[in-house]
Write a protein that holds these residues in place. Sequence first.
Motif, PDB file in Angstrom:
ATOM      1  N   CYS A  84      12.272  -4.495   3.634  1.00 21.54           N
ATOM      2  CA  CYS A  84      11.296  -3.784   2.813  1.00 21.54           C
ATOM      3  C   CYS A  84      10.904  -4.703   1.664  1.00 21.54           C
ATOM      4  O   CYS A  84      11.766  -5.273   0.999  1.00 21.54           O
ATOM      5  N   GLN A 116       9.822  -3.995  -1.084  1.00 19.75           N
ATOM      6  CA  GLN A 116      10.109  -3.459  -2.422  1.00 19.75           C
ATOM      7  C   GLN A 116      11.602  -3.429  -2.749  1.00 19.75           C
ATOM      8  O   GLN A 116      12.010  -3.816  -3.827  1.00 19.75           O
ATOM      9  N   CYS A 117      12.416  -2.952  -1.796  1.00 16.38           N
ATOM     10  CA  CYS A 117      13.835  -2.782  -2.103  1.00 16.38           C
ATOM     11  C   CYS A 117      14.746  -3.690  -1.270  1.00 16.38           C
ATOM     12  O   CYS A 117      15.957  -3.748  -1.512  1.00 16.38           O
ATOM     13  N   CYS A 136       9.531   0.344   2.925  1.00 18.92           N
ATOM     14  CA  CYS A 136      10.241   1.411   3.641  1.00 18.92           C
ATOM     15  C   CYS A 136       9.724   2.793   3.227  1.00 18.92           C
ATOM     16  O   CYS A 136       9.033   2.942   2.217  1.00 18.92           O
ATOM     17  N   CYS A 165      10.729   3.936  -0.313  1.00 18.72           N
ATOM     18  CA  CYS A 165       9.973   3.258  -1.382  1.00 18.72           C
ATOM     19  C   CYS A 165       8.555   3.822  -1.461  1.00 18.72           C
ATOM     20  O   CYS A 165       8.004   4.001  -2.546  1.00 18.72           O
TER      21      CYS A 165
HETATM   22 ZN   LIG Z   1      12.255   0.083   0.292  1.00 19.82          ZN
END
Ligand SMILES: [Zn+2]
Length: 369
Positions: free
Chosen positions: A8, A10-11, A21, A24
């Motif tokens: 992902c 972002q995370c 994901c 997120c």
């Molecule tokens: Zn994520």
Amino acid sequence: MAREAKQCKQCGRKIYFDGICISCRAENERKEILDLSDWEVEEKIGEICGRVKEIEEWKEIYDLCMKLIRYRDINTCRIAEAAWKEGVIRCQELYKDAPDRIVDEMIKRLGDDVTDSRTAGYLLLCLAQAGGEKVFRAFLDWERQPRKWREKLYVGPAVYATYGGWSFDSEGNYLETNFGKCYPMVRGTAEEKGKSPVKIGVGTGERCPHCGGRIMNLLEIDGCDPRLDFLGIDGKVKAKCCPNCFPYDEGGFCRYEIDGESEIIPYEKNGFEACLEDGDMEEMEGNTYVLGDTSVPLRYAADWEGGSSIGGFAFWIQDCEIRSCPCCGKPMKYLAQIQWDTVMDGMEGNAYIEICKECKIMAVLHQQT
Ligand SMILES: [Zn+2]
Ligand SMILES: [Zn+2]
Ligand SMILES: [Zn+2]
């Protein structure tokens, strides 16, 4: 062919597609709503009222409306007016702040024998959300003297009421089935988890007599933390279960002691084979979720990606399922939800924990699609 694992953006969590994901994405959408100014919220409410018929298409307008209810706890009075005028009754949350006049009209329609069961079911849900003394009296009356529409409904008004967070016992005493405050569980560190008054997934060292798997305290709560005053629990309580057995068997009850260990109430095994292994349990025990610092709106976690939370409203994947206490027979009170995939990779659905404080009993339930 095995799917290629990606990350992902972002995370960093493992996913199997490009981008970010699901959790997120949900977090970003939530942030967008939380960032709206009060004036922008009013403007969005106006837009929903103008397009209120589109709510039952369950798309854009419905999503917007539900997000405003969940994350901003908007007053739905205006939306309820618009929806009722257009005959939109399939989305119960719209009516949580329904004005008296609409509540009266709904009660009147249900007092009538000609109302069909389908419509009656929707109206009961809307009224359950609106709540209040008048609705309670009407539900009690319909429970005791069923109208014609009751014939084709699977459950009675007392069960419909639980969707709004209340019900009544067989003697007609009003009962709350939800707590009036909600706290989310948020990601923290292992050290923070050590200090958190709520912990998800704590090993007990015991083994299940049915499946041999690890028995766990699915949730440990220290009611002495000032944030948790609303629970009215004067100490530590533990929701103990066999994570392997309770989703499939009736093994979902434990007896707790304040500041003591809990004891699983013996149950019959249905014959499902264990699917969780020690490694899965270790993964769950390793989660670092902690109690959030501030409370959130009551319906904040009532969503697919709502995460885990204490109090407020649950996200029921199936029907709202308030258990009867095995000891006193009264409806229990919804206490917490755990979104499985946030603590165990690949495990679907949610776990729900309910409590009867009088009898010191907790129930653990599982739902998935
Ligand atoms: Zn994520
Ligand atoms: Zn077991
Ligand atoms: Zn009880």
